[in-house]
Design an enzyme around this catalytic site. Sequence first.
Site, short mmCIF file in Angstrom:
data_model
loop_
_atom_site.label_atom_id
_atom_site.label_comp_id
_atom_site.label_asym_id
_atom_site.label_seq_id
_atom_site.Cartn_x
_atom_site.Cartn_y
_atom_site.Cartn_z
N GLU A 214 6.38 57.40 23.68
CA GLU A 214 5.16 56.99 24.37
C GLU A 214 5.37 55.54 24.78
O GLU A 214 5.23 54.63 23.95
CB GLU A 214 3.94 57.13 23.44
N CYS A 248 -1.80 49.92 26.82
CA CYS A 248 -0.68 50.51 27.58
C CYS A 248 -1.13 51.13 28.88
O CYS A 248 -0.38 51.18 29.84
CB CYS A 248 0.05 51.54 26.73
P1 NAD Z 1 7.87 47.41 20.73
O1 NAD Z 1 8.69 48.42 21.44
O2 NAD Z 1 8.32 46.00 20.68
O3 NAD Z 1 7.70 47.85 19.17
C1 NAD Z 1 7.24 49.12 18.78
C2 NAD Z 1 7.78 49.43 17.39
O4 NAD Z 1 9.19 49.45 17.42
C3 NAD Z 1 7.37 48.46 16.29
O5 NAD Z 1 7.00 49.20 15.14
C4 NAD Z 1 8.62 47.65 16.07
O6 NAD Z 1 8.75 47.22 14.74
C5 NAD Z 1 9.73 48.62 16.41
N1 NAD Z 1 10.91 47.95 16.96
C6 NAD Z 1 10.94 46.82 17.73
N2 NAD Z 1 12.21 46.51 18.06
C7 NAD Z 1 12.99 47.47 17.50
C8 NAD Z 1 14.41 47.69 17.49
N3 NAD Z 1 15.26 46.86 18.10
N4 NAD Z 1 14.87 48.77 16.81
C9 NAD Z 1 14.02 49.61 16.20
N5 NAD Z 1 12.69 49.44 16.16
C10 NAD Z 1 12.17 48.38 16.81
O7 NAD Z 1 6.44 47.58 21.33
P2 NAD Z 1 5.15 46.69 21.04
O8 NAD Z 1 5.40 45.31 21.53
O9 NAD Z 1 4.68 46.89 19.66
O10 NAD Z 1 4.09 47.43 22.02
C11 NAD Z 1 3.99 47.12 23.37
C12 NAD Z 1 4.58 48.20 24.24
O11 NAD Z 1 4.17 49.47 23.83
C13 NAD Z 1 4.13 48.07 25.68
O12 NAD Z 1 5.22 48.29 26.53
C14 NAD Z 1 3.09 49.17 25.82
O13 NAD Z 1 2.92 49.64 27.13
C15 NAD Z 1 3.66 50.22 24.93
N6 NAD Z 1 2.63 51.12 24.47
C16 NAD Z 1 2.63 52.40 24.89
C17 NAD Z 1 1.61 53.25 24.49
C18 NAD Z 1 1.56 54.69 24.92
O14 NAD Z 1 0.73 55.41 24.38
N7 NAD Z 1 2.37 55.14 25.84
C19 NAD Z 1 0.61 52.76 23.66
C20 NAD Z 1 0.66 51.45 23.24
C21 NAD Z 1 1.67 50.63 23.65
#
Ligand code: NAD
Length: 460
Positions: A214, A248
């Site tokens: 997602e 998002c």
């Molecule tokens: P992110 O991708 O930075 O982090 C998400 C999760 O991944 C966190 O739990 C984090 O600890 C983990 N993570 C981060 N880097 C990692 C790595 N290198 N290896 C493994 N795990 C890792 O996202 P965010 O900043 O928390 O959220 C923002 C993004 O999420 C935006 O792009 C937003 O559009 C998207 N989002 C999508 C939805 C949806 O339903 N489609 C909903 C909310 C947010």
Amino acid sequence: MITTELSNVGEIIQNQREFFKTGKTKDVTFRIEQLKTLKQAIIEHEQAIVEALQADLHKPEVETYITEISVVKEIDYVIKHLQNWSKPKKASVSWDFFSYSARIYPEPLGVVLIIGPWNYPFQLIISPLIGAIAAGNCAILKPSEIASHTSDIVAKIIAKHFDPAYIAVVEGGVEASQKLLAEKFDHIFFTGGTAVGKIIMAAAAKHLTPVTLELGGKSPCIVDTDINLEHTVRRITWGKFINSGQTCIAPDYLLVNKKIKKDLIDGLAKSLKEFYGDNPIDSPDYARIISQKHFERLVNFLKDGEVIIGGENQPSERYIAPTVIDHVSLEDPVMQEEIFGPILPIIEYTDIAEAIALINSRPKPLALYLFSQDKNLQKRVLQETSSGGVCINDTVMQVGVSSLPFGGVGDSGIGNYHGKASFDTFSHKKSVLQNSFWLDLKWRYAPYQGKLPIIKKLLG
Ligand code: NAD
């Protein structure tokens, strides 16, 4: 820390595998009981959840109810339908299979991993969990470390109400994620950014683990002239600036018919005043940016184009006023990256074909918004663009409809969930074909001599 220490990750997965093997989770009554437990647990900890979100994001209590605690509605919906969804479904067979019957059995996958983001840190970890429980899986949750207060309360709730051999929380950041990703799961459900989504998928590929991703992206919002202006500006203001734009599916940028642009800007200024007063920094109803890093990233966008509403910011509070920017170029960073904050660029068009061409020249968005009562225009936009979902004459509300699968397409994600779609995401559909013994036609058996004409007839 209430939750598993990182060194115990392997052990907790092993315990969950043992628990899954007992077959307990295959019992639909058990699943319904667990969903009821989850609902009660959320209700019991409502105040703590509100406080955690206030601490992480300055999230107003009303927004916490509408966008986070509202997952309890999803639990009710799933409980209502679960018996039906779990039953094997008859499948039709063609006439040449007349002695057979066919059925599809949904079965749980096993032990699943759910990784959440920080922006709706409670809802976006609990909502997939509802699907995982409903489909009969064990689950490990990894909430975002960036919304640390919410991560803590999720960990507390789960540890208090569930056996870790069934559902467990592992708290932590990239290190915790990577430790988990090194293990084999039966499904990984990830919500987060596109870049990290690729890392998740690469790690999952090593174990051939299926993924739901997602992700995010730039969701456009088209505004035509055939609208109710007052309703339009209110709905855009709400969808864009709720949670300070860190949503998002927030409209990322506006594509506005040139003829209505001035009225729309005036309307947005008016509705912003109505929502947050003259000084949004003093409004109890306006959230803050999650971290200093994200604050700085957003402040940099303010250099692009011309700020026509807002633009004020306060680093010590991680506050950025609701901002509207005009005269941006498509090459500006604000039009290249997902904004994910309270900054709304406006791009004008004279013909809808320009707006459609712009959308189609970019990665497929998670959401697409269209404000127009013109049926032909609605049809055209639906036919000529592709996006995870579409909402016409409103914003963000599509996420609240349990009967609509929610997810992206292309760069905005893989797979979907909510309601029945969540149940399907966390289930394997086992096809079962059954023959009977009352007849055994020999047309498919060797020796084949002389059978080709019959086979050609059967297949023809
Ligand atoms: P992110 O991708 O930075 O982090 C998400 C999760 O991944 C966190 O739990 C984090 O600890 C983990 N993570 C981060 N880097 C990692 C790595 N290198 N290896 C493994 N795990 C890792 O996202 P965010 O900043 O928390 O959220 C923002 C993004 O999420 C935006 O792009 C937003 O559009 C998207 N989002 C999508 C939805 C949806 O339903 N489609 C909903 C909310 C947010």
